[in-house]
Write an enzyme that holds these catalytic residues in place. Sequence first.
Site, mmCIF file in Angstrom:
data_model
loop_
_atom_site.group_PDB
_atom_site.id
_atom_site.type_symbol
_atom_site.label_atom_id
_atom_site.label_comp_id
_atom_site.label_asym_id
_atom_site.label_seq_id
_atom_site.Cartn_x
_atom_site.Cartn_y
_atom_site.Cartn_z
ATOM 1 N N CYS A 8 0.862 -1.191 0.000
ATOM 2 C CA CYS A 8 0.000 0.000 0.000
ATOM 3 C C CYS A 8 0.890 1.230 0.000
ATOM 4 O O CYS A 8 2.065 1.136 -0.396
ATOM 5 C CB CYS A 8 -0.986 -0.023 1.173
ATOM 6 S SG CYS A 8 -0.225 0.000 2.805
ATOM 7 N N ASN A 11 2.302 1.443 4.341
ATOM 8 C CA ASN A 11 2.599 0.158 5.008
ATOM 9 C C ASN A 11 2.290 0.220 6.512
ATOM 10 O O ASN A 11 2.960 -0.391 7.325
ATOM 11 C CB ASN A 11 4.049 -0.299 4.761
ATOM 12 C CG ASN A 11 4.358 -1.741 5.168
ATOM 13 O OD1 ASN A 11 5.486 -2.055 5.501
ATOM 14 N ND2 ASN A 11 3.374 -2.620 5.156
ATOM 15 N N CYS A 13 -1.485 0.821 7.348
ATOM 16 C CA CYS A 13 -2.929 0.569 7.487
ATOM 17 C C CYS A 13 -3.381 -0.685 6.726
ATOM 18 O O CYS A 13 -3.752 -1.689 7.333
ATOM 19 C CB CYS A 13 -3.743 1.763 7.003
ATOM 20 S SG CYS A 13 -3.473 3.269 7.963
ATOM 21 N N ARG A 14 -3.359 -0.624 5.387
ATOM 22 C CA ARG A 14 -3.961 -1.700 4.597
ATOM 23 C C ARG A 14 -3.067 -2.915 4.422
ATOM 24 O O ARG A 14 -3.486 -4.054 4.688
ATOM 25 C CB ARG A 14 -4.379 -1.167 3.210
ATOM 26 C CG ARG A 14 -5.535 -0.189 3.279
ATOM 27 C CD ARG A 14 -5.693 0.584 1.991
ATOM 28 N NE ARG A 14 -4.570 1.489 1.781
ATOM 29 C CZ ARG A 14 -4.386 2.260 0.728
ATOM 30 N NH1 ARG A 14 -5.275 2.213 -0.268
ATOM 31 N NH2 ARG A 14 -3.357 3.075 0.631
ATOM 32 N N SER A 15 -1.819 -2.703 3.939
ATOM 33 C CA SER A 15 -0.988 -3.887 3.657
ATOM 34 C C SER A 15 -0.596 -4.682 4.904
ATOM 35 O O SER A 15 -0.481 -5.912 4.815
ATOM 36 C CB SER A 15 0.230 -3.535 2.789
ATOM 37 O OG SER A 15 1.072 -2.605 3.404
ATOM 38 N N ASP A 122 -8.318 3.936 1.081
ATOM 39 C CA ASP A 122 -7.335 4.311 2.103
ATOM 40 C C ASP A 122 -8.100 4.773 3.355
ATOM 41 O O ASP A 122 -8.809 5.780 3.302
ATOM 42 C CB ASP A 122 -6.476 5.448 1.537
ATOM 43 C CG ASP A 122 -5.388 5.887 2.496
ATOM 44 O OD1 ASP A 122 -5.418 5.466 3.673
ATOM 45 O OD2 ASP A 122 -4.517 6.653 2.064
HETATM 46 P P1 4NP Z 1 -1.804 2.810 4.064
HETATM 47 O O1 4NP Z 1 -2.472 4.157 4.646
HETATM 48 O O2 4NP Z 1 -1.251 3.174 2.716
HETATM 49 O O3 4NP Z 1 -2.950 1.869 3.987
HETATM 50 O O4 4NP Z 1 -0.730 2.410 5.062
HETATM 51 C C1 4NP Z 1 -1.794 5.368 4.752
HETATM 52 C C2 4NP Z 1 -0.918 5.566 5.783
HETATM 53 C C3 4NP Z 1 -0.275 6.769 5.914
HETATM 54 C C4 4NP Z 1 -0.503 7.785 4.993
HETATM 55 C C5 4NP Z 1 -1.378 7.573 3.961
HETATM 56 C C6 4NP Z 1 -2.021 6.363 3.830
HETATM 57 N N1 4NP Z 1 0.157 9.037 5.145
HETATM 58 O O5 4NP Z 1 -0.132 9.943 4.347
HETATM 59 O O6 4NP Z 1 0.976 9.195 6.054
#
Ligand code: 4NP
Length: 149
Positions: A8, A11, A13-15, A122
């Site tokens: 993602c 790294n 939240c989703r992955s 997201d």
């Molecule tokens: P992820 O979510 O891609 O599912 O881990 C996010 C985590 C952090 C951010 C964006 C999306 N950020 O902008 O810091």
Amino acid sequence: MKKILMVCLGNICRSPLAEGILQSKVHSEKIVVDSAGTAAYHIGNTPDERSIAVAKKYGIDISSQKARKFCISDFEDFDTIYAMDESNYQNILSLCSNPQDVAKVKMILNEINPKANQSVPDPYYGGDEGFENVFKMLDQACTIIAENL
Ligand code: 4NP
């Protein structure tokens, strides 16, 4: 040995959820599951507390994972690379150096709806229900992935 990488943006939240969920469904030492982010913002961090909480609710512990950035050598090291969304997919494709690399990259929700190219939303800027929704989508996709391993 089959190696699967979940990717993602951050790294956190989703992955990490995709990694933990798939790992919970495979009971073989011949399957390796890992995750990475296309961005460097959260390198070394544990998953978002909301991801840790929703995983825990369903009996999965992702609290000891550490975020890392996706790197070119991941194309060598993994057999399948699952992108969570269209933007992750394009970012990974931009790093491919040959058709073999390209062939490894897939949109994870295509496991549920082939060719629909749907994205896992997201959940970072939203509330807890977004994490619950992400968990359910990834649980469905990982059930199919595990069945086909
Ligand atoms: P992820 O979510 O891609 O599912 O881990 C996010 C985590 C952090 C951010 C964006 C999306 N950020 O902008 O810091």
